[in-house]
Design a protein around this motif. Structure first.
Motif, short mmCIF file in Angstrom:
data_model
loop_
_atom_site.label_atom_id
_atom_site.label_comp_id
_atom_site.label_asym_id
_atom_site.label_seq_id
_atom_site.Cartn_x
_atom_site.Cartn_y
_atom_site.Cartn_z
N GLY A 124 21.23 -4.99 -26.50
CA GLY A 124 22.57 -5.49 -26.82
C GLY A 124 23.03 -5.11 -28.21
N GLY A 125 24.31 -5.24 -28.44
CA GLY A 125 24.89 -5.05 -29.77
C GLY A 125 25.43 -3.66 -30.01
N PHE A 126 25.93 -3.46 -31.23
CA PHE A 126 26.47 -2.18 -31.67
C PHE A 126 25.44 -1.51 -32.56
CE2 PHE A 126 30.15 -4.94 -31.00
CZ PHE A 126 30.94 -4.14 -30.18
N TRP A 127 24.90 -0.38 -32.15
CA TRP A 127 23.88 0.31 -32.92
C TRP A 127 23.88 1.80 -32.61
CZ3 TRP A 127 20.74 2.65 -29.41
CH2 TRP A 127 20.58 2.05 -28.16
N ILE A 128 23.26 2.56 -33.51
CA ILE A 128 23.00 3.98 -33.30
C ILE A 128 21.59 4.25 -33.80
CG2 ILE A 128 24.09 4.62 -35.49
CD1 ILE A 128 24.74 7.36 -34.23
N LYS A 129 20.81 4.93 -32.99
CA LYS A 129 19.49 5.41 -33.40
C LYS A 129 19.69 6.88 -33.70
CE LYS A 129 16.97 2.06 -30.60
NZ LYS A 129 16.05 1.85 -29.49
N THR A 130 19.46 7.24 -34.95
CA THR A 130 19.80 8.59 -35.39
C THR A 130 18.79 9.14 -36.40
OG1 THR A 130 21.53 9.94 -36.42
CG2 THR A 130 21.37 7.65 -37.15
N PRO A 131 18.54 10.45 -36.37
CA PRO A 131 17.68 11.05 -37.38
C PRO A 131 18.41 11.24 -38.72
CG PRO A 131 18.36 12.69 -35.77
CD PRO A 131 18.87 11.37 -35.29
N LEU A 132 19.69 10.85 -38.79
CA LEU A 132 20.43 10.97 -40.05
C LEU A 132 20.05 9.89 -41.06
CD1 LEU A 132 23.99 11.81 -38.64
CD2 LEU A 132 22.32 13.39 -39.64
N VAL A 133 19.30 8.85 -40.63
CA VAL A 133 18.85 7.81 -41.55
C VAL A 133 17.34 7.70 -41.51
CG1 VAL A 133 20.99 6.47 -41.44
CG2 VAL A 133 19.14 5.94 -39.86
N LYS A 134 16.77 7.31 -42.64
CA LYS A 134 15.31 7.14 -42.73
C LYS A 134 14.91 5.68 -42.78
CE LYS A 134 14.65 11.47 -42.62
NZ LYS A 134 14.68 11.97 -41.27
N SER A 135 15.89 4.78 -42.99
CA SER A 135 15.62 3.34 -42.99
C SER A 135 16.82 2.63 -42.38
CB SER A 135 15.36 2.84 -44.41
OG SER A 135 16.47 3.10 -45.24
N ARG A 136 16.57 1.41 -41.91
CA ARG A 136 17.65 0.62 -41.28
C ARG A 136 18.78 0.38 -42.26
NH1 ARG A 136 16.37 -2.01 -36.29
NH2 ARG A 136 18.27 -3.18 -36.56
N GLY A 137 19.97 0.29 -41.72
CA GLY A 137 21.12 0.01 -42.55
C GLY A 137 22.31 -0.42 -41.72
N ILE A 138 23.43 -0.57 -42.39
CA ILE A 138 24.69 -0.91 -41.75
C ILE A 138 25.61 0.28 -41.94
CG2 ILE A 138 26.64 -2.52 -41.74
CD1 ILE A 138 24.11 -4.00 -41.15
N GLY A 139 26.37 0.61 -40.92
CA GLY A 139 27.27 1.75 -41.05
C GLY A 139 28.38 1.73 -40.03
N ARG A 140 28.91 2.91 -39.78
CA ARG A 140 30.04 3.06 -38.88
C ARG A 140 29.92 4.42 -38.19
NH1 ARG A 140 34.49 0.61 -38.27
NH2 ARG A 140 34.07 -0.72 -40.03
N ILE A 141 30.33 4.45 -36.94
CA ILE A 141 30.43 5.73 -36.23
C ILE A 141 31.91 5.95 -35.91
CG2 ILE A 141 28.10 5.76 -35.30
CD1 ILE A 141 29.22 4.75 -32.62
N VAL A 142 32.31 7.21 -35.94
CA VAL A 142 33.71 7.56 -35.70
C VAL A 142 33.78 8.67 -34.67
CG1 VAL A 142 35.84 8.44 -36.76
CG2 VAL A 142 34.34 6.92 -38.07
N ASN A 143 34.69 8.51 -33.72
CA ASN A 143 34.98 9.56 -32.75
C ASN A 143 36.11 10.39 -33.34
OD1 ASN A 143 35.90 11.13 -30.64
ND2 ASN A 143 35.98 9.48 -29.15
#
Length: 174
Positions: A108-127
């Motif tokens: 559940g929830g809003f998340w992205i698993k990405t190789p662009l980060v090396k540690s957990r954080g808060i962010g935004r994705i844009v289309n």
């Protein structure tokens, strides 16, 4: 002889069904906000801002179902969707672009698993195709930075992406 074989097969199948115990099925627990499993968050945000973002991005796991629809799997509230779609309130750092695919729809929830980060954080994705965005938890994913990313079902829907598409999206860190 053929009837005996068919009868034996039916008996074995029936025994298999009798042995099933629907009450013994397990469900996936939701991720509590302060869970050690969620790990530390790498961000420049204050503790209050992290708590506010977490209230938006986290949601309980959906109940398991054999044939669940996208609507049944999305456990985010209308309020969370509105808050996640709001324009950023703090400066963000552009991390890059990535090809996005649907991640595990039972998380559940809003998340992205990405190789662009090396540690957990808060962010935004844009289309970039329509300008829609979603506030998300940034979760590290092993692989080269040019590798693709996995995005939660509600986040993909919020940015207007079909669940079967592989769009290129922009990723920002708060």
């Amino acid at each position: 002889m053929r009837m005996m074989t068919t009868g034996a097969t039916a008996a074995i199948a029936l025994l298999g069904l009798v042995a099933c115990n629907p009450g013994a099925t397990t469900t996936q627990a939701s991720r509590p906000v302060d869970s050690p499993a969620s790990g530390p968050v790498d961000t420049k945000l204050s503790a209050e801002q992290v708590a506010a973002a977490t209230a938006v991005t986290r949601a309980p796991a959906p109940k398991p179902a054999a044939r669940a629809t996208a609507a049944q799997l999305d456990t985010t509230t209308a309020e969370q969707k509105v808050a996640a779609a709001k324009a950023p309130e703090v400066a963000e750092t552009r991390l890059g672009t990535t090809v996005a695919s649907l991640g595990d729809p039972t998380e559940g929830g809003f998340w992205i698993k990405t190789p662009l980060v090396k540690s957990r954080g808060i962010g935004r994705i844009v289309n970039p195709g329509n300008g829609k965005s979603a506030k998300v938890d940034l979760i590290p994913l092993d692989g080269p930075q040019s590798g693709g990313s996995q995005v939660s079902l509600p986040a993909l829907q919020l940015i207007g992406v079909s669940l079967t598409d592989l769009p290129t999206i922009e990723v920002y860190k708060s």
